[in-house]
Scaffold this active site. Structure first.
Site, PDB file in Angstrom:
ATOM      1  N   HIS A  47     -20.202  13.483   4.781  1.00  0.00           N
ATOM      2  CA  HIS A  47     -20.414  14.696   5.600  1.00  0.00           C
ATOM      3  C   HIS A  47     -19.998  15.950   4.836  1.00  0.00           C
ATOM      4  O   HIS A  47     -20.457  17.047   5.149  1.00  0.00           O
ATOM      5  CB  HIS A  47     -19.699  14.606   6.947  1.00  0.00           C
ATOM      6  CG  HIS A  47     -18.203  14.639   6.869  1.00  0.00           C
ATOM      7  ND1 HIS A  47     -17.462  13.595   6.378  1.00  0.00           N
ATOM      8  CD2 HIS A  47     -17.300  15.586   7.223  1.00  0.00           C
ATOM      9  CE1 HIS A  47     -16.165  13.900   6.451  1.00  0.00           C
ATOM     10  NE2 HIS A  47     -16.051  15.099   6.958  1.00  0.00           N
ATOM     11  N   ASN A 105      -5.000  -3.018  17.012  1.00  0.00           N
ATOM     12  CA  ASN A 105      -3.612  -3.159  17.428  1.00  0.00           C
ATOM     13  C   ASN A 105      -2.633  -3.301  16.262  1.00  0.00           C
ATOM     14  O   ASN A 105      -1.601  -3.956  16.395  1.00  0.00           O
ATOM     15  CB  ASN A 105      -3.510  -4.399  18.339  1.00  0.00           C
ATOM     16  CG  ASN A 105      -2.696  -4.094  19.571  1.00  0.00           C
ATOM     17  OD1 ASN A 105      -2.267  -2.950  19.759  1.00  0.00           O
ATOM     18  ND2 ASN A 105      -2.470  -5.103  20.380  1.00  0.00           N
ATOM     19  N   HIS A 134      -2.809   7.378  -4.144  1.00  0.00           N
ATOM     20  CA  HIS A 134      -2.882   6.236  -3.238  1.00  0.00           C
ATOM     21  C   HIS A 134      -3.054   4.980  -4.079  1.00  0.00           C
ATOM     22  O   HIS A 134      -3.763   4.984  -5.085  1.00  0.00           O
ATOM     23  CB  HIS A 134      -4.092   6.394  -2.310  1.00  0.00           C
ATOM     24  CG  HIS A 134      -4.591   5.106  -1.720  1.00  0.00           C
ATOM     25  ND1 HIS A 134      -5.745   4.487  -2.156  1.00  0.00           N
ATOM     26  CD2 HIS A 134      -4.088   4.323  -0.742  1.00  0.00           C
ATOM     27  CE1 HIS A 134      -5.928   3.368  -1.453  1.00  0.00           C
ATOM     28  NE2 HIS A 134      -4.943   3.245  -0.592  1.00  0.00           N
ATOM     29  N   SER A 137       0.856  -1.177   0.000  1.00  0.00           N
ATOM     30  CA  SER A 137       0.000   0.000   0.000  1.00  0.00           C
ATOM     31  C   SER A 137       0.889   1.223   0.000  1.00  0.00           C
ATOM     32  O   SER A 137       1.967   1.218   0.600  1.00  0.00           O
ATOM     33  CB  SER A 137      -0.945   0.011   1.197  1.00  0.00           C
ATOM     34  OG  SER A 137      -0.218   0.143   2.371  1.00  0.00           O
ATOM     35  N   ARG A 193       0.128  -1.762  13.393  1.00  0.00           N
ATOM     36  CA  ARG A 193       1.290  -0.901  13.624  1.00  0.00           C
ATOM     37  C   ARG A 193       0.906   0.526  13.231  1.00  0.00           C
ATOM     38  O   ARG A 193       0.829   0.875  12.047  1.00  0.00           O
ATOM     39  CB  ARG A 193       2.487  -1.375  12.809  1.00  0.00           C
ATOM     40  CG  ARG A 193       3.731  -0.533  13.087  1.00  0.00           C
ATOM     41  CD  ARG A 193       4.981  -1.095  12.433  1.00  0.00           C
ATOM     42  NE  ARG A 193       6.140  -0.301  12.815  1.00  0.00           N
ATOM     43  CZ  ARG A 193       6.640   0.698  12.066  1.00  0.00           C
ATOM     44  NH1 ARG A 193       6.104   1.002  10.922  1.00  0.00           N
ATOM     45  NH2 ARG A 193       7.696   1.373  12.503  1.00  0.00           N
ATOM     46  N   HIS A 204       2.347  12.102  -0.919  1.00  0.00           N
ATOM     47  CA  HIS A 204       1.914  13.498  -0.816  1.00  0.00           C
ATOM     48  C   HIS A 204       3.048  14.394  -1.311  1.00  0.00           C
ATOM     49  O   HIS A 204       4.026  14.611  -0.596  1.00  0.00           O
ATOM     50  CB  HIS A 204       1.606  13.863   0.638  1.00  0.00           C
ATOM     51  CG  HIS A 204       0.432  13.133   1.212  1.00  0.00           C
ATOM     52  ND1 HIS A 204      -0.857  13.386   0.812  1.00  0.00           N
ATOM     53  CD2 HIS A 204       0.350  12.162   2.151  1.00  0.00           C
ATOM     54  CE1 HIS A 204      -1.686  12.597   1.490  1.00  0.00           C
ATOM     55  NE2 HIS A 204      -0.984  11.845   2.305  1.00  0.00           N
TER      56      HIS A 204
END
Lengths: 290, 290
Positions: B166, B248, B102, B88, B250, B92
């Site tokens: 939103h 949990n 991305h 992944s 990283r 930026h």
């Protein structure tokens, strides 16, 4: 209770924004808005001035119908009809030695049942123990006359609520937090008014003491990095923020709580022995400040 | 399939970070990490250089047990045993005329059932229609040999996924998005490899064309303001981010996707007729770019 609560919250917004205008030496910008489902509010925003990089003090009175899913999550009252009024504020000072502060006091009715909720918490970038003590002591003193068990209970709830599990960090040094204050509602109203009226006393002496402190670019950068945690908390865990954003709330009044400048750095941690590391250490476990 | 997929994703990380190092004229920082429950990964971070303000390209191979709650949300496979490997990345750039990009390609097994997922999407700050077209055209060409219905389907899924309800805004100009590619797994692996191998072709020509563009402080500020939406999307809606943070994962490898500098302004909207307003307008509804 509706009208009394609303009138108090409206006057509390004035009390707080008048004092902030004085210390900030710059007027706020005011937006009056209406909510499609019923009610509305007044948002007052500070941007720039002696104290505040960005800050907002919001009053609202809204009513209508909860969604059924949301209504189900409430442990009190019946049905979907609601009324809510309150004040919420977040102040992000320019100077990294002045802590960010958040406070919220609200009255909510669902069907025939009403309750108060709220709280106030402090998020320093550099730790001054006397500031954390002053903030907590103010609310401890205020709450004393309502029972000596109240402050410790609200303090604990605040530590529990303003916690970022993914970072294993508290958001700041805490304060008070309470919800569903439903029994003896008149007495609870007195308690909320006492807390609201203590806000300026809890925060302004700290702001005044630290706002003239000289700071470096690195200290400003540390503040901006810490502010990333504020954003993470509000978008991942804050019930009010998430509920508002996912249910067609007024986005700009909800996200007025966000700092102006924020930065994310990959795998950054302050060096051991620095004031920045001391702050990080302090956030690992809640302390008794008073 | 596990080993083939893992080996491909590992080589894809090398392919992409080698090219980025060349164009960025600055080496990445590499962190190798292990996951407590099983497996680990290699995170490569760019900070500074000719092109990138901040960027990360992550390879991971993790396995163990899903939580029961999470397993329940999966429409395929059985039980809680899982294996997952993938790449992944989020880049930026410093220059506001170069879009953020991305991409993510992954192979997941639950019990005996395996599937591919992934996608790539582009988030410009200033709209160059030819750039959006080039990005989409690259993946359309790549996917053509797997069926002419594939690109339109993946394009639509991308528009649906990278949306901020939103804000009533798309995150950017989209790209492709797919999940649960489970039938004819060998053919799906070919498709994923074709997409992965197209990434540099889809993005580098755009980056090279725009990275020398002069920009003002106001244009940089607009980029930082738009980046707030990226943070909002990832913390409020991105399944991978939320799942990782709440289980949990990283933290630093998950939040490597965040921009370095971000700003939130109260009730800001660009003035009508400006390039900034044109970008906002473009995000209101998805377009067919090719």
């Amino acid at each position: 209770m509706k009208d009394q609560a609303k009138n108090y919250f409206k006057s509390l917004q004035d009390q707080i924004t008048n004092s902030l205008t004085e210390i900030n030496q710059q007027m706020y910008k005011e937006d009056t808005w209406e909510r499609a489902g019923g009610g509305g509010g007044v948002t007052r925003i500070f941007e720039g001035g002696n104290l505040l990089e960005k800050g907002g003090v919001n009053f609202s009175e809204v009513y209508g119908e909860f969604s059924k899913e949301f209504a189900k999550t409430l442990p009190h009252g019946n049905g979907v009809q609601f009324y809510a009024t309150g004040v919420s504020l977040v102040l992000h000072p320019t100077n990294p030695f002045v802590p960010t502060v958040h406070a919220n006091f609200r009255y909510i009715e669902r069907g025939d049942t009403g309750w108060f909720g709220g709280g106030a918490d402090l998020t320093p970038y550099y730790l001054f123990e006397e500031d954390a003590k002053h903030f907590h002591q103010t609310y401890k003193n205020t709450l004393e006359s309502f029972g000596s068990d109240i402050y410790p209970m609200f303090k604990k709830k605040c530590d529990e609520y303003f916690y970022l599990p993914h970072r294993k960090e508290a958001r700041g040094v805490g304060g008070i937090f309470f919800d569903y204050q439903i029994e003896n509602i008149e007495s609870k109203f007195e308690m909320v008014k006492a807390c609201g009226d203590s806000f300026l006393e809890s925060y302004l002496p700290i702001a005044k003491k630290r706002m003239g402190h000289e700071f470096t670019e690195d200290q400003k950068a540390f503040q901006e990095w810490r502010r990333g945690r504020y954003v993470e908390f509000n978008l991942l865990y804050d019930r009010g923020t998430i509920f508002g954003l996912k249910t067609n709330g007024r986005v700009e009044s909800i996200l007025m709580s966000f700092p102006k400048h924020v930065r994310w750095l990959y795998d950054f941690m302050p060096k051991a022995g620095t004031p920045e590391a001391e702050l990080q250490k302090c956030l690992e476990s809640p302390r008794d400040w008073v």
